[in-house]
Design a protein around this motif. Sequence first.
Motif, PDB file in Angstrom:
ATOM      1  N   GLN A  35       0.822  -1.201   0.000  1.00 35.60           N
ATOM      2  CA  GLN A  35       0.000   0.000   0.000  1.00 35.60           C
ATOM      3  C   GLN A  35       0.866   1.265   0.000  1.00 35.60           C
ATOM      4  O   GLN A  35       0.559   2.224  -0.704  1.00 35.60           O
ATOM      5  N   VAL A  36       1.941   1.250   0.770  1.00 39.12           N
ATOM      6  CA  VAL A  36       2.851   2.398   0.803  1.00 39.12           C
ATOM      7  C   VAL A  36       3.470   2.609  -0.570  1.00 39.12           C
ATOM      8  O   VAL A  36       3.541   3.738  -1.073  1.00 39.12           O
ATOM      9  N   PHE A  37       3.898   1.535  -1.206  1.00 42.81           N
ATOM     10  CA  PHE A  37       4.507   1.606  -2.533  1.00 42.81           C
ATOM     11  C   PHE A  37       3.546   2.239  -3.538  1.00 42.81           C
ATOM     12  O   PHE A  37       3.912   3.127  -4.309  1.00 42.81           O
ATOM     13  N   LYS A  38       2.294   1.789  -3.531  1.00 39.52           N
ATOM     14  CA  LYS A  38       1.286   2.312  -4.459  1.00 39.52           C
ATOM     15  C   LYS A  38       0.919   3.762  -4.130  1.00 39.52           C
ATOM     16  O   LYS A  38       0.840   4.611  -5.017  1.00 39.52           O
ATOM     17  N   MET A  39       0.685   4.048  -2.855  1.00 38.96           N
ATOM     18  CA  MET A  39       0.234   5.365  -2.434  1.00 38.96           C
ATOM     19  C   MET A  39       1.269   6.437  -2.749  1.00 38.96           C
ATOM     20  O   MET A  39       0.926   7.513  -3.249  1.00 38.96           O
ATOM     21  N   ALA A  40       2.539   6.171  -2.492  1.00 40.94           N
ATOM     22  CA  ALA A  40       3.576   7.195  -2.620  1.00 40.94           C
ATOM     23  C   ALA A  40       3.763   7.704  -4.049  1.00 40.94           C
ATOM     24  O   ALA A  40       4.284   8.795  -4.250  1.00 40.94           O
ATOM     25  N   SER A  41       3.325   6.951  -5.031  1.00 40.98           N
ATOM     26  CA  SER A  41       3.521   7.383  -6.419  1.00 40.98           C
ATOM     27  C   SER A  41       2.244   7.881  -7.082  1.00 40.98           C
ATOM     28  O   SER A  41       2.259   8.250  -8.246  1.00 40.98           O
ATOM     29  N   ARG A  42       1.150   7.919  -6.344  1.00 41.94           N
ATOM     30  CA  ARG A  42      -0.142   8.309  -6.925  1.00 41.94           C
ATOM     31  C   ARG A  42      -0.767   9.455  -6.134  1.00 41.94           C
ATOM     32  O   ARG A  42      -1.220   9.252  -5.002  1.00 41.94           O
ATOM     33  N   PRO A  43      -0.796  10.648  -6.714  1.00 39.69           N
ATOM     34  CA  PRO A  43      -1.311  11.807  -5.989  1.00 39.69           C
ATOM     35  C   PRO A  43      -2.714  11.636  -5.417  1.00 39.69           C
ATOM     36  O   PRO A  43      -2.992  12.110  -4.309  1.00 39.69           O
ATOM     37  N   ASP A  44      -3.604  10.949  -6.124  1.00 31.37           N
ATOM     38  CA  ASP A  44      -4.955  10.767  -5.589  1.00 31.37           C
ATOM     39  C   ASP A  44      -4.938   9.932  -4.316  1.00 31.37           C
ATOM     40  O   ASP A  44      -5.707  10.184  -3.384  1.00 31.37           O
ATOM     41  N   LEU A  45      -4.047   8.958  -4.236  1.00 30.28           N
ATOM     42  CA  LEU A  45      -3.943   8.135  -3.029  1.00 30.28           C
ATOM     43  C   LEU A  45      -3.240   8.891  -1.904  1.00 30.28           C
ATOM     44  O   LEU A  45      -3.520   8.661  -0.723  1.00 30.28           O
ATOM     45  N   ILE A  46      -2.342   9.806  -2.254  1.00 32.68           N
ATOM     46  CA  ILE A  46      -1.692  10.648  -1.242  1.00 32.68           C
ATOM     47  C   ILE A  46      -2.748  11.512  -0.551  1.00 32.68           C
ATOM     48  O   ILE A  46      -2.764  11.629   0.676  1.00 32.68           O
ATOM     49  N   VAL A  47      -3.665  12.080  -1.340  1.00 32.41           N
ATOM     50  CA  VAL A  47      -4.752  12.882  -0.770  1.00 32.41           C
ATOM     51  C   VAL A  47      -5.672  12.011   0.082  1.00 32.41           C
ATOM     52  O   VAL A  47      -6.093  12.403   1.170  1.00 32.41           O
ATOM     53  N   GLN A  48      -5.973  10.814  -0.386  1.00 36.12           N
ATOM     54  CA  GLN A  48      -6.828   9.910   0.382  1.00 36.12           C
ATOM     55  C   GLN A  48      -6.186   9.579   1.731  1.00 36.12           C
ATOM     56  O   GLN A  48      -6.855   9.577   2.768  1.00 36.12           O
ATOM     57  N   PHE A  49      -4.862   9.344   1.747  1.00 35.53           N
ATOM     58  CA  PHE A  49      -4.175   9.054   3.004  1.00 35.53           C
ATOM     59  C   PHE A  49      -4.144  10.293   3.900  1.00 35.53           C
ATOM     60  O   PHE A  49      -4.295  10.182   5.123  1.00 35.53           O
ATOM     61  N   ALA A  50      -3.984  11.481   3.325  1.00 37.50           N
ATOM     62  CA  ALA A  50      -4.014  12.717   4.105  1.00 37.50           C
ATOM     63  C   ALA A  50      -5.374  12.884   4.787  1.00 37.50           C
ATOM     64  O   ALA A  50      -5.452  13.279   5.960  1.00 37.50           O
ATOM     65  N   ASN A  51      -6.441  12.558   4.078  1.00 40.70           N
ATOM     66  CA  ASN A  51      -7.784  12.628   4.673  1.00 40.70           C
ATOM     67  C   ASN A  51      -7.939  11.619   5.803  1.00 40.70           C
ATOM     68  O   ASN A  51      -8.582  11.903   6.820  1.00 40.70           O
ATOM     69  N   TYR A  52      -7.356  10.448   5.643  1.00 42.19           N
ATOM     70  CA  TYR A  52      -7.369   9.434   6.700  1.00 42.19           C
ATOM     71  C   TYR A  52      -6.650   9.955   7.953  1.00 42.19           C
ATOM     72  O   TYR A  52      -7.136   9.806   9.075  1.00 42.19           O
TER      73      TYR A  52
END
Length: 115
Positions: A35-52
């Motif tokens: 999940q970290v690998f995928k999230m760190a390279s995808r801006p939409d997932l970075i925002v989703q993690f920030a909301n979390y």
Amino acid sequence: MKLRDKNSEGFFVVTDSATREEWVVDPREHLTSRQVFKMASRPDLIVQFANYLEELARADGHSDVEVRAQVVSSLNGRPAQNLVDSNVDLSKVSRPWFGHADWILPLEVPLHAEN
């Protein structure tokens, strides 16, 4: 066939708006390695993690927080550069479905070198 190679890593800084108290969050404390690998390279997932992270802070009694990310990425062997603007509160932006998002930084090294 692999069309691109993108290596990214980063961390998040959560700030209590009232007290200005800050804490650094390593995504590996909340996500699996994949999940970290995928999230760190995808801006939409970075925002989703920030909301979390904002939700976690609110559940911990912080009424208003800011969440910023320090994420660097290297695309196809280029030098690593910031992927998102580290001055932007990602808990307040919308996910980039279409079009341009100002908080996603452009490539510093162009795709094609001009001769």
